[in-house]
Design an enzyme around this catalytic site. Structure first.
Site, mmCIF file in Angstrom:
data_model
loop_
_atom_site.group_PDB
_atom_site.id
_atom_site.type_symbol
_atom_site.label_atom_id
_atom_site.label_comp_id
_atom_site.label_asym_id
_atom_site.label_seq_id
_atom_site.Cartn_x
_atom_site.Cartn_y
_atom_site.Cartn_z
ATOM 1 N N PRO A 84 37.665 42.155 36.275
ATOM 2 C CA PRO A 84 38.104 40.772 36.031
ATOM 3 C C PRO A 84 38.587 40.522 34.605
ATOM 4 C CG PRO A 84 36.136 40.772 37.378
ATOM 5 C CD PRO A 84 36.360 42.200 36.953
ATOM 6 N N CYS A 85 39.662 39.718 34.515
ATOM 7 C CA CYS A 85 40.315 39.439 33.240
ATOM 8 C C CYS A 85 39.771 38.240 32.464
ATOM 9 C CB CYS A 85 41.811 39.220 33.467
ATOM 10 S SG CYS A 85 42.662 40.628 34.201
#
Length: 427
Positions: A84-85
């Site tokens: 996840p960013c």
């Protein structure tokens, strides 16, 4: 049916946070065969199953041992993923290790435990910023302790034939014996323009102005966003991105269900919207791959918006494949070992508490006191920092534990993800 790859040796990959298959397709073309793909989003899992019936797919939180057991895949050739960013995104709060969605540290720790020959993780450009220098240094040091040489590199999608400004920050780590055979892929030439890439799709319904539009859309696309579930419907991003799209005569306020009709107005009168298929093309999917997307328009767009462009994944994958094949020694091992944060390194190597003055003397080049204090303040966002105040005055500090989730049973991530609302925020 899977595309043909060269007759070179095929290596095995476990892919985590696999998404809709952008990275997986690129790695497949580079000569990797999937042992497992793990993904939490149901639509993305359906997409993977639609396109690769031979892949074993596990749906759920990648850090949940009921979803998959990493030790089963100990010694796999490659562990890869796009974790996840939001913990590192410039558009977010950049909470890093303090964000319960951060799985980067967990992925590194998993690699240390199952010992693949290589590790590939990609994320947003924000992770390359000074704010995360200590985080990056911690990752490299953890890998080095386990016998790996890790390297970070900011890569641009447009260097790999993708007509989009999409910077991705990539970590590659290999065991000491393989690392000298690795070299980052070189740029592959002109990616063309948005008009070049989409002319055929824009004229699918006979739009009489498709050629004129293609000439007007003479740049490359801004970073495609909208993959996060918090964005609501599908559109082409924040205000600045929409302005860039408007400059290429694209309406960024939504995603169209189909290409313009034959008699739709000239683009200077009414800008066309892109379809999901067009956005997919700008993300680097080759139409020859016939890659299908599951779900309705918004679900499909989110899958595309979160993807690692297949040509980028293929280029990095081929470089890793060459290293694992030990084709040609390319780099002095010592040149691969780059320091990202001297303050973190000095604290890590210190025996106990260190005064600020002593810490300044250990770091080269020396930081002035104000900058050193700010640096330590940044460190405290990702690490526990212990302070003491000696009787003779001043302050001494000691580096404590990493705040990030690496699999701890008592980490706050578990409580955060116990609710459906928290799980729904995963991007």
């Amino acid at each position: 049916m899977a595309p043909m790859v060269s007759k070179e040796q095929t290596f095995k990959v476990v892919e985590i946070c696999a998404g809709a298959g952008g990275q997986g397709l690129g790695l497949e073309k580079a000569g990797f065969e999937h042992e497992l793909a793990v993904e939490i989003d149901s639509y993305a899992c359906q997409t993977l199953a639609l396109n690769r019936q031979s892949w074993k797919i596990a749906q759920g939180d990648v850090a949940d041992r009921s979803v998959w057991k990493p030790e089963i895949y100990a010694g796999v050739d490659l562990l890869a993923g796009g974790v996840p960013c939001p913990p590192f995104s410039i558009a977010g709060k950049q909470l890093g290790a303090g964000d319960e969605r951060d799985l980067f540290a967990w992925a590194v720790q998993t690699a240390v435990e199952i010992r693949p020959r290589a590790l590939l993780l990609e994320n947003v450009r924000g992770l390359s910023m000074p704010r995360f220098a200590a985080y990056r240094q911690h990752v490299l040091d953890s890998l080095a302790d386990a016998g790996y040489v890790g390297q970070w590199r900011l890569l641009q999608a447009s260097d790999f034939g993708v007509p989009q400004l999409r910077p991705r920050f990539v970590l590659v780590a290999l065991r000491d014996k393989d690392a000298p055979y690795f070299a980052w892929p070189e740029a592959q030439g002109d990616p063309g323009t948005v008009g070049d890439a989409l002319r055929g799709l824009m004229e699918e319904n006979g739009w009489e102005h498709a050629d004129e539009w293609a000439q007007l859309a003479s740049g490359i696309a801004p970073t495609i966003v909208g993959g996060s579930k918090k964005h609501g419907g599908a559109d082409l991003g924040p205000t600045r991105a929409k302005r860039a799209w408007a400059d290429m005569f694209v309406d960024g306020l939504g995603i169209a269900n189909e290409a313009p009709a034959m008699k739709d107005p000239h683009p200077e009168e009414k800008k066309p919207k892109l379809t999901v298929e067009m956005v997919k093309r700008l993300q680097g999917w080759d139409p020859a791959d016939k890659w299908e997307l599951a779900g309705r328009k918004t679900a499909q767009y989110r899958q595309v918006g979160n993807a690692f462009p297949p040509p980028m994944a293929e280029a990095v994958g081929r470089a890793i494949h060459d290293a694992l094949s030990q084709k040609e020694e390319k780099t002095d091992l010592g040149l691969l070992k780059v320091e990202h944060d001297g303050v973190y390194r000095a604290l890590r190597e210190a025996d106990g508490y260190v005064s600020f003055e002593a810490l300044r003397n250990r770091v080269k080049p020396a930081l002035d006191p104000a900058k050193l204090e700010q640096h330590v303040a940044n460190l405290s966002k990702d690490f526990h920092i212990d302070f003491i105040y000696p009787a003779q005055g001043g302050v001494e500090i000691r580096l404590g534990s990493f705040r990030a989730f690496t699999g701890q049973d008592d980490h706050e991530r578990h409580a955060a993800f116990a609710t459906r609302s928290a799980r729904s925020r995963i991007s």
